[in-house]
Design a protein around this motif. Sequence first.
Motif, PDB file in Angstrom:
ATOM      1  N   PRO A  99       0.860  -1.355   0.161  1.00  0.00           N
ATOM      2  CA  PRO A  99      -0.262  -0.365  -0.089  1.00  0.00           C
ATOM      3  C   PRO A  99       0.844   1.551  -0.028  1.00  0.00           C
ATOM      4  O   PRO A  99       1.819   1.599   0.480  1.00  0.00           O
ATOM      5  CB  PRO A  99      -1.580   0.167   1.063  1.00  0.00           C
ATOM      6  N   THR A 103      -5.872   5.558   0.386  1.00  0.00           N
ATOM      7  CA  THR A 103      -6.806   5.029   0.526  1.00  0.00           C
ATOM      8  C   THR A 103      -6.757   3.354   0.817  1.00  0.00           C
ATOM      9  O   THR A 103      -7.088   2.932   1.480  1.00  0.00           O
ATOM     10  CB  THR A 103      -8.127   5.213  -0.527  1.00  0.00           C
ATOM     11  N   ASN A 104      -6.410   3.285  -0.695  1.00  0.00           N
ATOM     12  CA  ASN A 104      -5.621   1.726  -0.490  1.00  0.00           C
ATOM     13  C   ASN A 104      -6.440   0.834  -0.253  1.00  0.00           C
ATOM     14  O   ASN A 104      -6.983  -0.232   0.475  1.00  0.00           O
ATOM     15  CB  ASN A 104      -4.242   1.747   0.255  1.00  0.00           C
ATOM     16  N   ARG A 108      -6.406  -3.002   1.580  1.00  0.00           N
ATOM     17  CA  ARG A 108      -7.482  -3.165   2.730  1.00  0.00           C
ATOM     18  C   ARG A 108      -8.059  -4.045   3.101  1.00  0.00           C
ATOM     19  O   ARG A 108      -8.495  -4.416   3.884  1.00  0.00           O
ATOM     20  CB  ARG A 108      -7.735  -1.996   3.382  1.00  0.00           C
ATOM     21  N   ARG A 114      -2.549  -1.343   7.107  1.00  0.00           N
ATOM     22  CA  ARG A 114      -2.225  -0.108   6.040  1.00  0.00           C
ATOM     23  C   ARG A 114      -0.122   0.601   6.590  1.00  0.00           C
ATOM     24  O   ARG A 114      -0.420   0.887   4.521  1.00  0.00           O
ATOM     25  CB  ARG A 114      -3.368   1.158   6.467  1.00  0.00           C
ATOM     26  N   ASP A 115      -0.348   0.020   6.556  1.00  0.00           N
ATOM     27  CA  ASP A 115       1.006   0.458   6.849  1.00  0.00           C
ATOM     28  C   ASP A 115       1.932  -0.083   5.742  1.00  0.00           C
ATOM     29  O   ASP A 115       2.075  -1.651   5.711  1.00  0.00           O
ATOM     30  CB  ASP A 115       2.128   0.529   7.991  1.00  0.00           C
ATOM     31  N   TYR A 221     -13.296   3.332   1.622  1.00  0.00           N
ATOM     32  CA  TYR A 221     -13.247   4.197   2.852  1.00  0.00           C
ATOM     33  C   TYR A 221     -13.560   5.796   3.291  1.00  0.00           C
ATOM     34  O   TYR A 221     -12.567   6.783   2.129  1.00  0.00           O
ATOM     35  CB  TYR A 221     -11.430   3.619   3.483  1.00  0.00           C
ATOM     36  N   ASP A 224     -10.528   6.266   8.228  1.00  0.00           N
ATOM     37  CA  ASP A 224     -10.188   4.067   8.785  1.00  0.00           C
ATOM     38  C   ASP A 224     -11.952   4.274   9.111  1.00  0.00           C
ATOM     39  O   ASP A 224     -12.398   2.629   8.732  1.00  0.00           O
ATOM     40  CB  ASP A 224     -10.246   4.277   9.927  1.00  0.00           C
TER      41      ASP A 224
END
Length: 316
Positions: A99, A103-104, A108, A114-115, A221, A224
């Motif tokens: 990612p 937004t990724n 996800r 996310r990181d 998203y 979060d």
Amino acid sequence: MRALLVVNPKATTTSERSRDVLVRALRSAVNLTVEYTTRRGHAATLARAAAESGVDVVVTLGGDGTINEAVNGLMTARVALEGISGPMANALPALAVVPGGSTNVFARALGLPRDWVDGTSVILEALRDGRHRVIGLGRADDRYFTFAAGVGLDAAVVRRVEQARLRGRKSTPALYFRSIVGQFVVGGDRKTPPLSIERPGEPTEVDLGTVVVQNTAPWTYLGDRPINPNPEASFDRGLDVLAMRRLAVTSTTRTLAQLATRKGGPHGKQVLHLHDQDEFTVVASRPQAFQLDGDYLGERQKVRFVSVAQALRVIC
């Protein structure tokens, strides 16, 4: 194992230093080639060439747009199918996504962190263990998508966001919210909804103001917070649809509020849900905005959607 890393140098959440760290980490596990994208569509060209040259894994560092291009490159590659057992995915390189966007959604939805550092660790562990997942994709006419597509209001909002980013704005939940409000205020399709959905053997659904198509959940998203028009959408089933029959102020505001707060998806007499669809066609009485995986692709009057089962192996 041979791998190609496709890097979008404009990825919003990584730096040159972090890219160097990623390259060193991947080279500890695979025979790695690194390519940087230089233009729109370049990731598709690189992924297609990698598949045709026999690369085992294509890794992307970027956002959902980079992933979408790479997926389309893989799916349109000319690869030898002789001797391949099981789904078509077995003939193609596996896809791994690090990612790097704002937004990724796809990463996800696969359950990746996310990181990018944590995401890389998951990928390295999966490569060592030989772990992957086979997922289905959606196809809109001749282009594939991983998590979502839209025709009408949804896509017009994406267009507004892209225009704002070209002016230097950062992609944030606040920008999306302002774009929704702005598009709804200026939109001209509330009184005469232009869209319909045609399905084989089923009555045509007419007078639709916007159509959202999901290949998985969530749809997107806001920071979060997952937004879930069709919570049962899955990579393992057909396509799910949310459509709004009319874009009246009261009903649209209610639906948007339900999207932001409900886990079960919006409901009401102006809301249409279709679950696990193999194919359908969205037809417009006049050109409408169109988007795939959050990438605005211009205006269309007709789009045929198809669910493509067991299409791609994903490292996760």
